[in-house]
Motif scaffolding. Sequence first.
Motif, PDB file in Angstrom:
ATOM      1  N   SER A 150      31.110-100.329  23.699  1.00 32.35           N
ATOM      2  CA  SER A 150      29.750-100.118  23.919  1.00 32.35           C
ATOM      3  C   SER A 150      29.161 -98.927  22.921  1.00 32.35           C
ATOM      4  O   SER A 150      29.973 -98.120  22.576  1.00 32.35           O
ATOM      5  N   ILE A 151      27.802 -99.019  22.876  1.00 34.98           N
ATOM      6  CA  ILE A 151      27.147 -97.728  22.421  1.00 34.98           C
ATOM      7  C   ILE A 151      25.977 -97.602  23.392  1.00 34.98           C
ATOM      8  O   ILE A 151      25.269 -98.340  23.429  1.00 34.98           O
ATOM      9  N   ASP A 152      26.154 -96.389  24.201  1.00 34.31           N
ATOM     10  CA  ASP A 152      25.095 -96.328  25.268  1.00 34.31           C
ATOM     11  C   ASP A 152      23.995 -94.951  24.914  1.00 34.31           C
ATOM     12  O   ASP A 152      22.987 -95.061  25.597  1.00 34.31           O
ATOM     13  N   VAL A 153      24.564 -94.156  24.039  1.00 33.64           N
ATOM     14  CA  VAL A 153      23.567 -93.000  23.894  1.00 33.64           C
ATOM     15  C   VAL A 153      23.682 -92.602  22.485  1.00 33.64           C
ATOM     16  O   VAL A 153      24.738 -92.636  21.703  1.00 33.64           O
ATOM     17  N   VAL A 154      22.652 -92.317  21.883  1.00 31.65           N
ATOM     18  CA  VAL A 154      22.293 -91.900  20.392  1.00 31.65           C
ATOM     19  C   VAL A 154      21.817 -90.560  20.378  1.00 31.65           C
ATOM     20  O   VAL A 154      20.806 -90.125  21.155  1.00 31.65           O
ATOM     21  N   VAL A 155      22.529 -89.812  19.778  1.00 33.13           N
ATOM     22  CA  VAL A 155      22.153 -88.135  19.680  1.00 33.13           C
ATOM     23  C   VAL A 155      21.497 -88.089  18.351  1.00 33.13           C
ATOM     24  O   VAL A 155      22.871 -88.018  17.396  1.00 33.13           O
ATOM     25  N   ASN A 156      20.562 -87.921  17.802  1.00 32.61           N
ATOM     26  CA  ASN A 156      20.146 -87.700  16.495  1.00 32.61           C
ATOM     27  C   ASN A 156      19.963 -85.910  16.309  1.00 32.61           C
ATOM     28  O   ASN A 156      18.962 -85.451  16.600  1.00 32.61           O
ATOM     29  N   GLY A 157      21.151 -85.621  15.744  1.00 28.09           N
ATOM     30  CA  GLY A 157      21.368 -84.256  15.780  1.00 28.09           C
ATOM     31  C   GLY A 157      21.347 -83.571  14.674  1.00 28.09           C
ATOM     32  O   GLY A 157      21.573 -82.347  14.155  1.00 28.09           O
ATOM     33  N   SER A 158      21.418 -84.323  13.496  1.00 39.22           N
ATOM     34  CA  SER A 158      21.310 -83.659  11.936  1.00 39.22           C
ATOM     35  C   SER A 158      19.912 -82.864  12.021  1.00 39.22           C
ATOM     36  O   SER A 158      18.907 -82.987  12.266  1.00 39.22           O
ATOM     37  N   MET A 159      20.361 -81.680  11.301  1.00 34.25           N
ATOM     38  CA  MET A 159      19.367 -80.435  11.451  1.00 34.25           C
ATOM     39  C   MET A 159      18.862 -79.833  10.121  1.00 34.25           C
ATOM     40  O   MET A 159      17.662 -80.003   9.838  1.00 34.25           O
ATOM     41  N   GLY A 160      20.039 -79.452   9.287  1.00 39.17           N
ATOM     42  CA  GLY A 160      19.475 -79.046   8.089  1.00 39.17           C
ATOM     43  C   GLY A 160      18.996 -77.472   8.077  1.00 39.17           C
ATOM     44  O   GLY A 160      18.368 -77.375   9.381  1.00 39.17           O
ATOM     45  N   HIS A 161      19.241 -76.707   7.321  1.00 43.47           N
ATOM     46  CA  HIS A 161      18.668 -75.416   7.510  1.00 43.47           C
ATOM     47  C   HIS A 161      17.919 -74.770   6.254  1.00 43.47           C
ATOM     48  O   HIS A 161      17.192 -73.677   6.654  1.00 43.47           O
ATOM     49  N   GLU A 162      18.012 -75.116   5.383  1.00 42.01           N
ATOM     50  CA  GLU A 162      17.343 -74.761   4.110  1.00 42.01           C
ATOM     51  C   GLU A 162      15.879 -74.687   4.059  1.00 42.01           C
ATOM     52  O   GLU A 162      15.124 -75.489   4.592  1.00 42.01           O
ATOM     53  N   ARG A 163      15.168 -73.416   3.934  1.00 40.30           N
ATOM     54  CA  ARG A 163      13.835 -73.192   4.194  1.00 40.30           C
ATOM     55  C   ARG A 163      13.283 -72.675   2.798  1.00 40.30           C
ATOM     56  O   ARG A 163      14.101 -71.752   2.110  1.00 40.30           O
ATOM     57  N   LYS A 164      12.137 -73.060   2.545  1.00 42.30           N
ATOM     58  CA  LYS A 164      11.286 -72.563   1.448  1.00 42.30           C
ATOM     59  C   LYS A 164       9.623 -72.522   1.968  1.00 42.30           C
ATOM     60  O   LYS A 164       9.557 -73.255   2.759  1.00 42.30           O
ATOM     61  N   ASN A 165       9.136 -71.563   1.276  1.00 45.40           N
ATOM     62  CA  ASN A 165       7.699 -71.419   1.656  1.00 45.40           C
ATOM     63  C   ASN A 165       6.725 -72.288   0.870  1.00 45.40           C
ATOM     64  O   ASN A 165       7.477 -72.944  -0.022  1.00 45.40           O
ATOM     65  N   MET A 166       5.410 -72.376   0.890  1.00 47.68           N
ATOM     66  CA  MET A 166       4.665 -73.456   0.387  1.00 47.68           C
ATOM     67  C   MET A 166       4.657 -73.234  -1.012  1.00 47.68           C
ATOM     68  O   MET A 166       4.782 -74.502  -1.732  1.00 47.68           O
ATOM     69  N   GLU A 167       4.551 -72.113  -1.575  1.00 52.20           N
ATOM     70  CA  GLU A 167       4.772 -72.145  -3.162  1.00 52.20           C
ATOM     71  C   GLU A 167       5.885 -72.512  -3.542  1.00 52.20           C
ATOM     72  O   GLU A 167       6.039 -72.945  -4.708  1.00 52.20           O
ATOM     73  N   GLU A 168       7.180 -72.495  -2.803  1.00 55.22           N
ATOM     74  CA  GLU A 168       8.368 -72.837  -3.439  1.00 55.22           C
ATOM     75  C   GLU A 168       8.665 -74.300  -3.343  1.00 55.22           C
ATOM     76  O   GLU A 168       9.619 -74.870  -3.863  1.00 55.22           O
ATOM     77  N   THR A 169       8.003 -74.877  -2.430  1.00 52.77           N
ATOM     78  CA  THR A 169       8.161 -76.204  -1.927  1.00 52.77           C
ATOM     79  C   THR A 169       7.555 -77.237  -2.908  1.00 52.77           C
ATOM     80  O   THR A 169       6.423 -77.339  -3.094  1.00 52.77           O
ATOM     81  N   ASP A 170       8.474 -78.223  -3.639  1.00 57.09           N
ATOM     82  CA  ASP A 170       8.151 -79.209  -4.491  1.00 57.09           C
ATOM     83  C   ASP A 170       8.275 -80.511  -3.855  1.00 57.09           C
ATOM     84  O   ASP A 170       8.642 -80.688  -2.629  1.00 57.09           O
ATOM     85  N   LYS A 171       7.913 -81.505  -4.289  1.00 59.36           N
ATOM     86  CA  LYS A 171       7.934 -83.009  -3.613  1.00 59.36           C
ATOM     87  C   LYS A 171       9.263 -83.221  -3.292  1.00 59.36           C
ATOM     88  O   LYS A 171       9.636 -83.640  -2.321  1.00 59.36           O
ATOM     89  N   THR A 172      10.397 -82.505  -4.294  1.00 56.31           N
ATOM     90  CA  THR A 172      11.651 -83.018  -4.194  1.00 56.31           C
ATOM     91  C   THR A 172      12.184 -82.538  -2.866  1.00 56.31           C
ATOM     92  O   THR A 172      12.722 -83.012  -1.720  1.00 56.31           O
TER      93      THR A 172
END
Length: 260
Positions: free
Chosen positions: A93-115
Motif C-alpha cells: 500500500s501507499i498510505d502517507v505522502v510526506v513532501n519533505g524536499s526543502m532546499g536551502h539556497e537563498r538569494k536576495n531580490m537583486e540576486e534573484t533572476d528567473k532561473t
Amino acid sequence: MFTLKGRTMIITGGAGNNGLAIIRLAVKFGMNVGIMSGTHAKAQGAVAKLGNECKDHIIGFAQNPEAPHNKGTYAEGITQLDVLKWICDKFGSIDVVVNGSMGHERKNMEETDKTFWYHSMEVLEGAFFNTKLALPYLKKSKAPRVINLTTCEGRNGGYDFCPSFAAARGGLLSLTSAMAKELGPKGITVNSVVIGPIEQDVPEYDVMTEEKRTSVLSRTPLGRLGVPEDVAGAVCFLASEESSFVNGAIIDVNGGLITG
C-alpha cells in the motif's frame, strides 16, 4: 503511541537528517517507508545510513527517473509512476505522502533572476505532482494522509532576504489548504508542519554564524534550536490514525520562533 503499524509512507527529502529521523521513528512504530530522492544514489545513501534496524522496512529510488541527472540509472521509459508501483508492490500500500524536499539556497531580490526563481518553485511543483500521482493509492487506504513540510519563511517572509525561498514556502501552506478542501471529502487529510531552525539539518554553506544563532535564540521562547526528532514526532502524529480529524492544519515545530 501512534497507530502506524503496517502502513506505508513515501517521503521526499528523506536523505537529510530531518528525513532520516522521520523514517527511523516511522519504522519504530511499524511503518514501511519508500524514500524518493533527487537521485538514486542519494536514496540508496539514506538506506545505508538507516542501517540494519530499518533495512526490512525501507526502499529507496529516485523520485523522477526521467530527470537528466538520473539518465542511465533506470531503463528508458521508467517514470515516477513506476517508482510508486514498485513501492506499493513491495509493501502492499501507499498510505502517507510526506513532501519533505526543502532546499536551502537563498538569494536576495537583486540576486534573484528567473532561473533561480523557477528553481525555488520546484519544491512547490514537486509537492503538488508527488501528491497527485499518489492519489490512486491514497484513495485505497483506510487512513490516507498528506503532510507538507515547510519553514517559517512561508509564514512571515523569513529572517533573511530570500523572496523566492519565502514565496515557495508560503505556497506550500496555501497548497495545503487547497488540498485539504479538495481531498478531505475523499477521506484524505492534508496538513503542514512549519519547521524552524533545526540543528544538524542544513548543508555546510547554510550553517548559522554565531551572531545569527544568538539572534535566533533570543527570539525563540523555548530558548533552543530544534533537533530532527522534534520534526519526526509531529510528522508521525499527522501520519497516524489518531490524527483522523486534523485537516488543513499548520503544526509549528519552531519553538515559538514564529511568534517573534
